[in-house]
Design an enzyme around this catalytic site. Structure first.
Site, PDB file in Angstrom:
ATOM      1  N   HIS A  82      -1.690  -3.694  10.489  1.00  0.00           N
ATOM      2  CA  HIS A  82      -0.327  -3.373  10.060  1.00  0.00           C
ATOM      3  C   HIS A  82       0.339  -2.396  11.052  1.00  0.00           C
ATOM      4  O   HIS A  82      -0.147  -2.213  12.166  1.00  0.00           O
ATOM      5  CB  HIS A  82      -0.325  -2.857   8.617  1.00  0.00           C
ATOM      6  CG  HIS A  82      -1.214  -3.671   7.720  1.00  0.00           C
ATOM      7  ND1 HIS A  82      -0.835  -4.890   7.208  1.00  0.00           N
ATOM      8  CD2 HIS A  82      -2.493  -3.462   7.292  1.00  0.00           C
ATOM      9  CE1 HIS A  82      -1.837  -5.390   6.488  1.00  0.00           C
ATOM     10  NE2 HIS A  82      -2.858  -4.551   6.525  1.00  0.00           N
ATOM     11  N   GLU A 256     -12.758  -4.168   6.301  1.00  0.00           N
ATOM     12  CA  GLU A 256     -12.068  -3.531   5.173  1.00  0.00           C
ATOM     13  C   GLU A 256     -12.925  -2.328   4.794  1.00  0.00           C
ATOM     14  O   GLU A 256     -13.995  -2.464   4.213  1.00  0.00           O
ATOM     15  CB  GLU A 256     -11.946  -4.503   3.994  1.00  0.00           C
ATOM     16  CG  GLU A 256     -11.112  -5.743   4.286  1.00  0.00           C
ATOM     17  CD  GLU A 256      -9.599  -5.499   4.240  1.00  0.00           C
ATOM     18  OE1 GLU A 256      -9.182  -4.333   4.053  1.00  0.00           O
ATOM     19  OE2 GLU A 256      -8.843  -6.467   4.398  1.00  0.00           O
TER      20      GLU A 256
END
Ligand SMILES: [Zn+2]
Length: 292
Positions: A82, A256
């Site tokens: 992101h 993650e």
């Protein structure tokens, strides 16, 4: 929830257990075994500029010569998931890009803790720490972005940066946004896909090796357990829907690091000391893979 490239993945048990991954790294590392969760008391509260201090760590980027080390001559691309600016550019990041097997949004905003610590800030902070650790071992390191652009890059460009760098390894850093009670880390490996500009046939095996080593080291340095909600406690998942993996021609995984929406995981993710452990686990895993 709006996280990339990080929608709820398919739940498939992986053949390689984290025990096997740990065994692989425990050949050379003492004290393996994925100890108990190590909550970080006094976790750093999310605050503007918190990452700036960490990014000031000595990173011999740019013009300074890299120290000679075991990773001299190797290239690692780090992809901070992101971009903090994505939320101000929703139109641009919602534009579809070609991921070979289909089309998908350019990028997404990422998730955040309930207190507002954005995944995009977390990924940059861990990436800075990881860069410093790898450069100290002599690796040439490139980030796909450093919040030095208004938004993105798009997921296809993120893959292209690793490809064009001819990276020996690429790691895309993320944190998940799942339900409360879902805890732990997992590494996402590329599935075998072929279609359009996507062909992962040459990177599936090497990426699985990279991912298994990262999972083992990450468990050891952070004390975090493999995800209790994805991957059947192996800490590994395989996906065919991530453009950043589908379009990669070099070994690549996503990590993650934890679940930002779970308060216990969030306490870890917001602690600078834990993020350093996370970066160390990633660095050790990458180094283990590169040294073979
Ligand atoms: Zn993400």
């Amino acid at each position: 929830m709006p996280y990339d490239d990080c929608p709820p993945p398919t739940r498939r048990a992986r053949p390689l257990s984290v025990a096997a991954a740990l065994a692989a790294v425990c050949l050379t590392a003492a004290g393996c075994g994925g100890g108990p969760e190590t909550g970080e008391a006094g976790a750093a509260s999310p605050r503007p500029g918190a990452d700036a201090a960490t990014s000031a760590a000595p990173t011999p980027t740019g013009k300074q010569p890299l120290p000679k080390g075991p990773l001299t001559g190797r290239t690692v691309v780090i992809d901070p998931g992101h971009n903090p600016g994505n939320r101000d550019h929703t139109r641009e990041i919602n534009e579809q890009v070609d991921i070979g097997t289909g089309r998908k949004e350019c990028d997404t905003t990422g998730t955040a803790t309930n207190d507002g610590y954005a995944e995009a800030r977390f990924t940059l902070d861990v990436s800075h720490r990881l860069r410093a650790l790898l450069e100290a071992e002599g690796a040439r390191v490139r980030l796909t972005h450093d919040a030095d652009r208004p938004f993105g890059p798009c997921i296809d460009e993120r893959a292209r940066i690793g490809n064009e760098a001819k990276a020996d390894a690429v790691v895309s850093v993320h944190a998940d946004g799942s339900a409360v009670g879902n805890r732990g880390f997992h590494v996402i490996l590329p599935a075998g896909v072929k279609g359009g500009g996507a062909d992962t046939s040459k990177i599936v095996k090497s990426s699985a090796d990279l991912g298994a080593r990262i999972a083992g080291h990450f468990a050891r340095t952070t004390g975090s357990a493999p995800s209790n909600y994805i991957g059947g406690n192996t800490g590994l998942d395989t996906r065919d829907d991530l453009g950043g993996l589908n379009l990669s021609t070099v070994p690549k995984v996503f990590v993650e690091c934890g679940n930002m929406r779970d308060p216990k995981d969030a306490a870890l993710l917001t602690a600078a000391s834990w993020r350093q452990k996370a970066a160390q686990g990633l660095a050790d895993g990458i180094a283990g893979y590169l040294k073979g």
